[in-house]
Write an enzyme that holds these catalytic residues in place. Structure first.
Site, short mmCIF file in Angstrom:
data_model
loop_
_atom_site.label_atom_id
_atom_site.label_comp_id
_atom_site.label_asym_id
_atom_site.label_seq_id
_atom_site.Cartn_x
_atom_site.Cartn_y
_atom_site.Cartn_z
N HIS A 101 8.95 1.08 3.39
CA HIS A 101 10.06 1.04 4.34
C HIS A 101 10.86 -0.22 4.05
O HIS A 101 10.54 -0.96 3.11
CB HIS A 101 9.53 1.08 5.78
CG HIS A 101 8.44 0.08 6.05
ND1 HIS A 101 8.64 -1.28 6.02
CD2 HIS A 101 7.10 0.23 6.30
CE1 HIS A 101 7.52 -1.92 6.27
NE2 HIS A 101 6.55 -1.02 6.44
N SER A 161 4.18 1.09 8.01
CA SER A 161 3.85 2.43 7.49
C SER A 161 3.17 3.26 8.58
O SER A 161 3.29 4.48 8.60
CB SER A 161 2.92 2.30 6.28
OG SER A 161 3.50 1.45 5.31
N ARG A 162 2.46 2.59 9.48
CA ARG A 162 1.71 3.32 10.52
C ARG A 162 2.62 3.85 11.62
O ARG A 162 2.17 4.67 12.43
CB ARG A 162 0.62 2.42 11.10
CG ARG A 162 -0.51 2.16 10.11
CD ARG A 162 -1.71 1.45 10.74
NE ARG A 162 -2.87 1.46 9.86
CZ ARG A 162 -3.22 0.48 9.03
NH1 ARG A 162 -2.49 -0.62 8.96
NH2 ARG A 162 -4.29 0.59 8.26
N GLY A 207 10.88 -3.06 5.36
CA GLY A 207 10.08 -4.29 5.35
C GLY A 207 9.58 -4.58 3.94
O GLY A 207 9.74 -5.69 3.41
N HIS A 208 9.00 -3.56 3.31
CA HIS A 208 8.54 -3.72 1.93
C HIS A 208 9.72 -4.04 1.01
O HIS A 208 9.63 -4.90 0.14
CB HIS A 208 7.90 -2.42 1.42
CG HIS A 208 6.67 -1.99 2.17
ND1 HIS A 208 6.64 -0.84 2.93
CD2 HIS A 208 5.44 -2.53 2.26
CE1 HIS A 208 5.43 -0.69 3.45
NE2 HIS A 208 4.68 -1.70 3.07
N MET A 246 0.84 -1.21 0.00
CA MET A 246 0.00 0.00 0.00
C MET A 246 0.87 1.25 0.00
O MET A 246 0.39 2.34 0.33
CB MET A 246 -0.93 0.00 1.21
CG MET A 246 -1.88 -1.21 1.19
SD MET A 246 -3.41 -0.93 2.08
CE MET A 246 -2.80 -0.69 3.73
N GLY A 302 4.74 -10.44 3.79
CA GLY A 302 5.58 -10.37 4.99
C GLY A 302 4.95 -11.10 6.17
O GLY A 302 3.73 -11.08 6.34
N GLN A 303 5.81 -11.69 6.98
CA GLN A 303 5.33 -12.36 8.18
C GLN A 303 4.80 -11.35 9.20
O GLN A 303 4.10 -11.71 10.15
CB GLN A 303 6.45 -13.20 8.81
CG GLN A 303 5.91 -14.20 9.82
CD GLN A 303 6.98 -14.74 10.75
OE1 GLN A 303 8.03 -15.17 10.28
NE2 GLN A 303 6.72 -14.71 12.05
P1 AMP Z 1 1.32 -3.03 3.49
O1 AMP Z 1 1.88 -1.97 2.62
O2 AMP Z 1 1.28 -2.67 4.94
O3 AMP Z 1 0.03 -3.61 2.97
O4 AMP Z 1 2.36 -4.23 3.44
C1 AMP Z 1 2.72 -4.81 2.20
C2 AMP Z 1 3.50 -6.07 2.45
O5 AMP Z 1 4.69 -5.77 3.17
C3 AMP Z 1 2.73 -7.10 3.30
O6 AMP Z 1 2.95 -8.41 2.78
C4 AMP Z 1 3.36 -6.94 4.65
O7 AMP Z 1 3.29 -8.10 5.45
C5 AMP Z 1 4.79 -6.63 4.29
N1 AMP Z 1 5.44 -5.95 5.41
C6 AMP Z 1 5.01 -4.84 6.05
N2 AMP Z 1 5.84 -4.54 7.08
C7 AMP Z 1 6.81 -5.48 7.08
C8 AMP Z 1 7.96 -5.73 7.91
N3 AMP Z 1 8.26 -4.95 8.93
N4 AMP Z 1 8.73 -6.80 7.62
C9 AMP Z 1 8.41 -7.62 6.57
N5 AMP Z 1 7.35 -7.44 5.77
C10 AMP Z 1 6.56 -6.39 6.01
#
Ligand code: AMP
Length: 287
Positions: free
Chosen positions: A40, A192-193, A42-43, A36, A153-154
């Site tokens: 960061h 992101s939050r 993680g992404h 979304m 992501g886990q």
């Molecule tokens: P989002 O943008 O929050 O929908 O996340 C997109 C993808 O990034 C999802 O598969 C999340 O699980 C993964 N993700 C978000 N934060 C992390 C993190 N800290 N470590 C690993 N993967 C992450």
């Protein structure tokens, strides 16, 4: 330093399809990392995993309105388009798919995916309709991109299980990879939050990780009673001013149903509000 090449940016599904047809004809393995935005590390770890395994890396950037509840943060969800594109160029993503709402949910849109089982407890209970929105948009993205592999992501452990269930149940021809949680040096899971947190709340947010660490320590010392571990996990959180527990749970990592005793791998999962920001985290305990 050489400047990284910018990814192709596409919003029109027809253009996406045409671009990917060419790539597929070249025999390249296509990977998709759905996000979304407000990217960061993680992404970016998902994008790097994708690059390592696939000849062509697609990243979707789409803030999916249908996964937000009416009182949630859709309107204020961080949007950092320029920085996201720069970060994706830096890690060598090939294509960014950023559809418009009208393309994903035209005014006559009427089909929704309801996953049962693993979608029901935890986030399912606390965010009604959330996984319906997630499952629907992920299936649409998988149909639009038709990747060989998709990366999650886990950090969103339950979401990954829901996607695996969806893909198995609906015979979607894609491999799902789940990548480890990337944390800040002090343990806070990247999200992101986290941008919403004031400096003081950012410090208090560490309580999620401390609570998971307490569970890990207790398990390492031989504690096997879920009730005993949960009591201490909650105590750690409740010591923190202004921390509101949505749930703290010890569950079977396959079914997400609560366990009474830790007899095998057990997922410690929690959702806590800090200063009105809802944060989630988890840790796989291996007694
Ligand atoms: P989002 O943008 O929050 O929908 O996340 C997109 C993808 O990034 C999802 O598969 C999340 O699980 C993964 N993700 C978000 N934060 C992390 C993190 N800290 N470590 C690993 N993967 C992450």
């Amino acid at each position: 330093m050489m400047s990284a090449e910018s990814p192709q940016v596409v919003s029109d599904p027809a253009v996406l399809r045409a671009a990917l047809t060419v790539i597929r004809r070249q025999g390249k393995r296509i990977g998709l990392a759905p996000t979304m935005g407000a990217l960061h590390e993680g992404h970016l770890s998902l994008v790097r995993a994708c690059k390592a395994e696939c000849g062509y890396t697609v990243v979707s950037l789409y803030v999916n309105p249908s996964q937000f509840g009416p009182s949630e943060d859709l309107a204020k969800y961080p949007r950092t388009w320029e920085a996201d594109l720069a970060a994706l160029a830096g890690v060598g993503a090939d294509l960014v798919f950023a559809p418009r709402d009208a393309e994903i949910y035209p005014s006559d849109y009427a089909t929704w995916i309801e996953v049962g089982g693993v979608a029901e407890p935890l986030e399912g209970q606390h965010r009604p309709g959330h996984f319906r929105g997630v499952a629907t948009v992920v299936l649409k993205l998988l149909n639009l991109v038709q990747p060989d592999v998709a990366y999650f992501g886990q950090k969103d452990f339950q979401q990954a299980l829901v996607i695996q269930r969806l893909v198995a149940d609906l015979n979607v021809p894609v491999e799902i990879r789940v990548c480890p949680i990337i944390r800040e040096p002090d343990g806070l899971a990247m999200s992101s939050r986290n941008r919403y947190l004031s400096p003081a709340a950012r410090q208090r947010a560490l309580v999620l990780w401390r609570s998971l660490e307490r569970a890990r320590e207790l398990t390492a010392r031989g504690e096997r009673s879920a009730a005993a571990i949960l009591a201490q996990m909650r105590a750690v959180i409740l010591q923190t001013e202004d921390a509101q527990i949505d749930y703290v749970a010890l569950v079977d990592p396959q079914t997400l149903l609560p366990v009474e005793a830790l007899t095998g791998p057990t997922l410690a999962a929690l959702a806590v509000k800090i200063e009105n920001t809802r944060l989630i985290d988890n840790y796989l305990l291996e007694p």
